[in-house]
Scaffold this motif. Structure first.
Motif, mmCIF file in Angstrom:
data_model
loop_
_atom_site.group_PDB
_atom_site.id
_atom_site.type_symbol
_atom_site.label_atom_id
_atom_site.label_comp_id
_atom_site.label_asym_id
_atom_site.label_seq_id
_atom_site.Cartn_x
_atom_site.Cartn_y
_atom_site.Cartn_z
ATOM 1 N N LYS A 104 -2.299 75.555 54.490
ATOM 2 C CA LYS A 104 -2.185 77.389 53.905
ATOM 3 C C LYS A 104 -2.706 78.197 54.476
ATOM 4 C CE LYS A 104 -2.723 77.818 48.772
ATOM 5 N NZ LYS A 104 -3.377 77.103 47.279
ATOM 6 N N SER A 164 0.182 81.940 47.073
ATOM 7 C CA SER A 164 -0.881 81.112 46.919
ATOM 8 C C SER A 164 0.088 80.013 45.807
ATOM 9 C CB SER A 164 -2.226 81.172 46.884
ATOM 10 O OG SER A 164 -2.956 79.810 46.168
ATOM 11 N N PHE A 204 2.933 78.042 47.355
ATOM 12 C CA PHE A 204 2.564 77.590 48.784
ATOM 13 C C PHE A 204 2.807 75.671 47.885
ATOM 14 C CE2 PHE A 204 0.782 74.950 51.823
ATOM 15 C CZ PHE A 204 0.425 75.415 52.672
ATOM 16 N N ASP A 205 1.874 76.002 46.520
ATOM 17 C CA ASP A 205 1.516 74.486 46.206
ATOM 18 C C ASP A 205 2.473 74.090 45.099
ATOM 19 O OD1 ASP A 205 -1.384 75.112 46.587
ATOM 20 O OD2 ASP A 205 -2.315 76.316 44.103
ATOM 21 N N TYR A 234 -0.518 71.200 57.172
ATOM 22 C CA TYR A 234 0.635 71.423 56.410
ATOM 23 C C TYR A 234 1.813 71.138 57.727
ATOM 24 C CZ TYR A 234 -2.260 71.149 52.181
ATOM 25 O OH TYR A 234 -3.045 71.495 51.367
#
Length: 197
Positions: free
Chosen positions: A38, A57, A60-61, A81
């Motif tokens: 990440k 961020s 991304f989550d 990932y």
């Protein structure tokens, strides 16, 4: 398209919607073709000031939660990932929404960050405090074999950090210079030093 992100520190032409940020994340993971952390993805977008760190961020989550990004494994203690089939579809169908320069900058930055991480995995620098200053212990590895290790003194932490940074930038050239000097191969020394210019 509605702007729904913080835009502090974002360059003109950068992304101001979560929709665009999610597409760029999928595009990067699809383009890189290997599992990445990440941190690499978020940093590649934020180092170019293309989007806000916290928004990137969070996006991304969100993509993990929706199954567009899947955990592939780990690189040491860091999770890596890849993009899922649905994420690939998002990347392929919607990447025209993003400006070419945005994609190019983020991709180039991601590749550079990956290369730097690889150098740091294959080579190591440890800064050890002593009574007189710092010892900077450097090691160049060739897979399972240590090719060269040395320690150099630095009087303060700032100089130790400069040594560390410069070592990581080009350990191969450093190795060639040392080897050429130790074997007194003047031609190789000249070639190795020229690559620094």
């Amino acid at each position: 398209m509605a702007f729904d992100t913080f835009d502090e520190g974002i360059v003109p032409g950068g992304m101001r919607s979560k929709y665009e940020i999610r597409i760029l994340i999928c595009y990067l993971l699809n383009s890189i073709k290997e599992p990445v952390s990440k941190e690499i993805i978020v940093d590649s977008i934020c180092e170019e000031s293309l989007a806000n760190y916290f928004e990137t961020s969070s996006c991304f989550d969100d993509l993990i939660e929706k199954g567009n990004i899947i955990e592939e494994g780990s690189d040491g203690d860091i999770k890596t990932y890849t993009v899922s089939k649905n994420g690939v579809m998002i990347a392929n169908q919607l990447d025209t929404i993003l400006a070419y320069t945005v994609k190019e900058k983020a991709y180039d930055c991601a590749i550079n960050l990956l290369a730097q991480k690889k150098k740091e995995r294959e080579n190591s620098v440890e800064i050890v405090k002593t009574d007189m200053g710092y010892n900077v212990n450097c090691k160049i590895s060739g897979g399972n074999l240590d090719l060269l290790s040395f320690s150099i003194f630095a009087p303060d932490m700032s100089q130790a950090q400069i040594i560390k940074k410069n070592f990581y930038e080009n350990p191969t050239t450093f190795y060639k210079v040392i080897l050429a000097m130790l074997t007194q191969n003047k031609e190789s020394v000249g070639e190795a030093l020229e690559s620094l210019l």
